[in-house]
Design a protein around this motif. Structure first.
Motif, short mmCIF file in Angstrom:
data_model
loop_
_atom_site.label_atom_id
_atom_site.label_comp_id
_atom_site.label_asym_id
_atom_site.label_seq_id
_atom_site.Cartn_x
_atom_site.Cartn_y
_atom_site.Cartn_z
N ARG A 151 -10.28 9.56 9.26
CA ARG A 151 -10.37 11.01 9.51
C ARG A 151 -9.44 11.79 8.58
NH1 ARG A 151 -9.35 11.10 15.85
NH2 ARG A 151 -7.88 9.51 15.13
N THR A 152 -8.27 11.23 8.31
CA THR A 152 -7.35 11.89 7.38
C THR A 152 -7.95 11.95 5.98
OG1 THR A 152 -5.45 11.10 8.65
CG2 THR A 152 -5.03 11.81 6.40
N VAL A 153 -8.61 10.88 5.56
CA VAL A 153 -9.26 10.85 4.26
C VAL A 153 -10.39 11.88 4.21
CG1 VAL A 153 -10.60 9.44 2.65
CG2 VAL A 153 -8.66 8.43 3.87
N SER A 154 -11.18 11.96 5.25
CA SER A 154 -12.30 12.90 5.28
C SER A 154 -11.80 14.35 5.21
CB SER A 154 -13.12 12.69 6.56
OG SER A 154 -14.25 13.52 6.57
N ARG A 155 -10.71 14.65 5.92
CA ARG A 155 -10.17 16.01 5.85
C ARG A 155 -9.66 16.35 4.45
NH1 ARG A 155 -8.07 14.72 11.11
NH2 ARG A 155 -6.07 14.11 10.19
N LEU A 156 -9.13 15.36 3.77
CA LEU A 156 -8.67 15.57 2.40
C LEU A 156 -9.84 15.95 1.50
CD1 LEU A 156 -6.31 15.22 0.30
CD2 LEU A 156 -7.11 12.87 0.03
N LEU A 157 -10.97 15.27 1.63
CA LEU A 157 -12.15 15.59 0.83
C LEU A 157 -12.68 16.99 1.15
CD1 LEU A 157 -14.03 12.17 1.07
CD2 LEU A 157 -12.65 13.01 -0.82
N ASP A 158 -12.65 17.35 2.43
CA ASP A 158 -13.12 18.69 2.84
C ASP A 158 -12.26 19.77 2.18
OD1 ASP A 158 -15.06 17.51 4.41
OD2 ASP A 158 -13.90 17.67 6.27
N ARG A 159 -10.94 19.55 2.18
CA ARG A 159 -10.03 20.54 1.59
C ARG A 159 -10.35 20.77 0.12
NH1 ARG A 159 -4.88 21.74 3.42
NH2 ARG A 159 -3.96 21.22 1.39
N HIS A 160 -10.60 19.70 -0.61
CA HIS A 160 -10.87 19.84 -2.04
C HIS A 160 -12.22 20.52 -2.28
CE1 HIS A 160 -10.31 18.91 -6.28
NE2 HIS A 160 -11.59 18.56 -6.31
N GLU A 161 -13.24 20.11 -1.54
CA GLU A 161 -14.58 20.67 -1.75
C GLU A 161 -14.64 22.15 -1.40
OE1 GLU A 161 -17.21 18.18 0.46
OE2 GLU A 161 -16.77 16.39 -0.75
N LEU A 190 0.82 -1.21 0.00
CA LEU A 190 0.00 0.00 0.00
C LEU A 190 0.85 1.26 0.00
CD1 LEU A 190 -2.95 -0.85 2.42
CD2 LEU A 190 -3.01 -0.62 -0.07
N ASP A 191 1.97 1.25 0.74
CA ASP A 191 2.84 2.44 0.77
C ASP A 191 3.36 2.74 -0.63
OD1 ASP A 191 4.58 4.37 2.56
OD2 ASP A 191 5.94 3.44 1.09
N ARG A 251 2.59 7.76 6.12
CA ARG A 251 2.63 7.22 7.48
C ARG A 251 1.35 7.56 8.24
NH1 ARG A 251 8.14 8.67 7.34
NH2 ARG A 251 7.70 10.67 8.35
N ALA A 252 0.83 8.77 8.03
CA ALA A 252 -0.42 9.16 8.70
C ALA A 252 -1.59 8.30 8.23
CB ALA A 252 -0.70 10.63 8.45
N GLY A 291 -0.15 4.25 9.06
CA GLY A 291 0.18 4.02 10.45
C GLY A 291 1.55 3.44 10.69
N HIS A 292 2.33 3.20 9.63
CA HIS A 292 3.68 2.67 9.81
C HIS A 292 4.50 2.97 8.55
CE1 HIS A 292 2.92 -0.69 7.02
NE2 HIS A 292 1.73 -0.76 7.58
N THR A 293 5.80 2.76 8.64
CA THR A 293 6.69 2.95 7.50
C THR A 293 6.92 1.62 6.80
OG1 THR A 293 8.60 2.63 8.94
CG2 THR A 293 7.88 4.89 8.56
N PRO A 294 7.26 1.63 5.52
CA PRO A 294 7.45 0.37 4.81
C PRO A 294 8.69 -0.37 5.27
CG PRO A 294 8.09 2.22 3.43
CD PRO A 294 7.46 2.80 4.66
#
Length: 618
Positions: A574-584, A175-176, A436-437, A440-443
């Motif tokens: 929550r990080t994904v939701s904030r990303l959508l808010d920023r774009h909208e 995924l990373d 990482r956010a 939750g971890h590094t590769p």
């Protein structure tokens, strides 16, 4: 091109029903003919798109002495020359038997003599060894799964799944890499247990069943004594003409994509010269958005060169209609919005021709991306300690307006930590901190790419892109989207002899006086007017920023943050939701990040959760 698949069992005989399922899953790659063959532990499947020796060259093919069996995907452009030097009782007029004869006479080392694009599986019966081989640049794909039962391989991952009959699972460790580049670099994939053979590599599978992977080709180091500017222009011209001429070998009509950019325009101009009075069909796509639409420029080139030009319009509705089906064809998230446009373009071209040329590789060979001009800036930025550099980058990033998205990309790359991080960040939707956010971890260390050896900063950038961005993104897209329309794609600029010439040149012949792709443009001036050659690079883009704030807004939020969302379950919701808010909000343009996440979600819906219900492109 074709579809190839097969199995070499360690315990059981090859399952004919499984081979037939594999062939059925690859029918789009070869609608002209389908066949399977099994002999004990070995089973081979082939679907054919007939391009050379249409009436003959049936596969799987076996040597007259019974020592070799083969399934082959691709084209060997120098097969006629190779044939002259082979003492073999040929029964066909095609390139597959030339390869087979070369294996009989010279062994697997014969691959070094091939010029073209190919992926094949060849079994040496006396040595009980299966060879999997992929072309030097990775134009054509090849995947395999190795476990205690043996090896299963195919042109596409869906063929492997069809044989095993087991539900695929996600390789979470990949995924990373996906969030960093919108694709997963070889040898890894998003599927647990499935490997991608890297370009320029071959794998040998002997009695133990464990693949031994060998590299048989790499671009040469730069040689600053190879040529001065005038000589380099002449040499490049000759080699590009030769590469285009080689790519025209076919017994069916050959056309070309024509975006209006310098790469495709140069290919079309040379192609028309080589074809003389014969007509040449060209194809272009538009989006109805003046910021990205290049149809008028493509039309000017077509009129100037004298081609039969065809256009297709891509609409927002095409994305919703085709996204699931083309994700099934890709076996991976659709890495670029342009993937869907490439399919519509291929679909249009297939009505007129069976083969198209394209301009992939010009940027990676000759320094065409704007980022190559900032190579020295990246080196200078590394002199600042990583902590302060990243801190300053975060502050500037937050204040950049949406219209400066390209500057934002450059900023993120410049403030990344090491040279390896900088190289990876130029095409990265998410920085290492953002990944990482989300995850939750590094590769793991083995998943991190090391910067390639190179003569200078630009040379290392080019080699990095040639080994990763080009094969894992652009070429994978080109193969799947054209094969979805049963159309063969040929990128002549990736002829390996031209690639070796280009990488032998010093960087100051590629980016010169801050002009990207300088050498290629000097060649293009011989064939095209300057307003075409030196027109600013636009790129094959889709107006997603507007679509994600309008027609695709609701489905995007539901799929990425809803209760049943795969993205929402494996990444921080929550990080994904904030990303959508920023774009909208309209203050920031987050289109490529949203696209990256949404493509991952659609891939999981189609290829993992819905793997047993195949979807086909219309």
């Amino acid at each position: 091109m074709c579809g190839i698949a097969g199995v070499l069992g360690l315990r059981d005989a090859a399952c004919r029903a499984g081979l037939e399922r594999m062939a059925a899953s690859l029918r789009h790659r070869g609608p002209d003919e389908t066949s399977v063959w099994a002999d004990g532990r070995l089973g081979l499947a082939h679907t054919r798109l007939s391009i050379i020796d249409i009436a003959g060259s049936h596969q799987p093919m076996h040597s007259v002495d019974g020592t070799w069996s083969i399934v082959f995907n691709g084209e060997i452009f120098n097969y006629r020359d190779l044939r002259k030097d082979l003492d073999y009782p040929f029964a066909t007029e095609g390139d597959t038997e030339v390869l087979l004869a070369g294996l009989v006479r010279h062994g697997i080392g014969f691959v070094d003599r091939l010029r073209g694009q190919f992926a094949f599986a060849a079994y040496h019966h006396p040595g009980s060894t299966l060879h999997l081989v992929r072309d030097r640049l990775g134009v054509l794909p090849l995947y395999y799964r190795h476990d205690a039962d043996g090896i299963v391989f195919g042109s596409e991952i869906k063929a492997i799944n069809a044989y095993t009959g087991a539900a695929p699972t996600v390789d979470l460790d990949s995924l990373d890499a996906y969030l960093a580049g919108r694709s997963v670099p070889a040898p890894f994939t998003l599927y647990a247990g499935v490997a991608k053979l890297p370009p320029g590599h071959r794998a040998e599978i002997g009695e133990t069943g464990s693949p031994e992977v060998h590299r048989y080709w790499a671009p040469p180091p730069a040689d600053h004594t190879i040529a001065g500017p005038a000589e380099a222009i002449e040499m490049a011209d000759l080699r590009i003409r030769d590469a285009v001429g080689s790519a025209l070998v076919a017994d069916v009509p050959v056309g070309s994509y024509l975006s209006g950019g310098v790469d495709s325009s140069l290919i079309v101009a040379i192609m028309k010269q080589l074809r003389g009075g014969a007509p040449v069909d060209t194809f272009a796509a538009g989006f109805g958005d003046p910021r990205f639409d290049e149809l008028e420029q493509a039309r000017r080139v077509a009129d100037r060169v004298g081609t039969r030009h065809h256009t297709v319009q891509v609409r927002a509705e095409d994305f919703l209609d085709l996204w699931p089906a083309l994700t099934w064809h890709r076996d991976a998230p659709i890495s670029e919005p342009a993937d869907i446009a490439v399919f519509r373009l291929a679909e249009s071209a297939r009505e007129h021709v069976k083969v198209v040329l394209s301009g992939e590789g010009g940027d990676e060979l000759f320094g065409g991306y704007p980022k190559y001009r900032y190579a020295s800036w990246a080196r200078a930025a590394r002199r600042v300690p990583p902590g302060p550099r990243r801190g300053a980058g975060r502050i500037l990033d937050a204040r950049l307006p949406a219209r400066m998205s390209r500057h934002r990309t450059a900023l993120r790359a410049l403030v990344a930590g090491s040279e390896a991080d900088q190289l990876a960040t130029w095409f990265a939707p998410f920085t290492s901190e953002e990944r990482r956010a989300l995850i939750g971890h590094t590769p793991a260390p083995e998943r991190r790419r090391r910067p390639p050896e190179g003569a200078d900063d630009i040379d290392r950038m080019l080699r990095h892109d040639l080994a990763s961005w080009l094969p894992d993104n652009l070429l994978e897209r080109g193969d799947r989207m054209t094969m979805a329309a049963s159309l063969e794609l040929r990128p002549p600029l990736l002829d390996h002899r031209l690639v070796e010439f280009a990488f032998g040149l010093p960087s100051d012949l590629k980016v010169r006086d801050r002009v990207p792709k300088w050498l290629l443009k000097q060649v293009a001036r011989r064939y095209l007017p300057e307003e075409i050659v030196f027109r600013p690079k636009v790129g094959f883009r889709v107006p997603l920023d507007r679509w994600f704030r309008a027609g695709l807004r609701e489905t995007t939020r539901d799929r990425l943050t809803g209760q049943d969302s795969f993205v929402g379950s494996v990444l921080d919701r929550r990080t994904v939701s904030r990303l959508l808010d920023r774009h909208e909000s309209g203050r920031h343009d987050e289109e490529i990040r949203i696209w990256t996440l949404l493509s991952l979600e659609v891939w999981h819906e189609v290829c993992v959760a819905g793997w047993a219900s195949p979807r086909r492109a219309p």
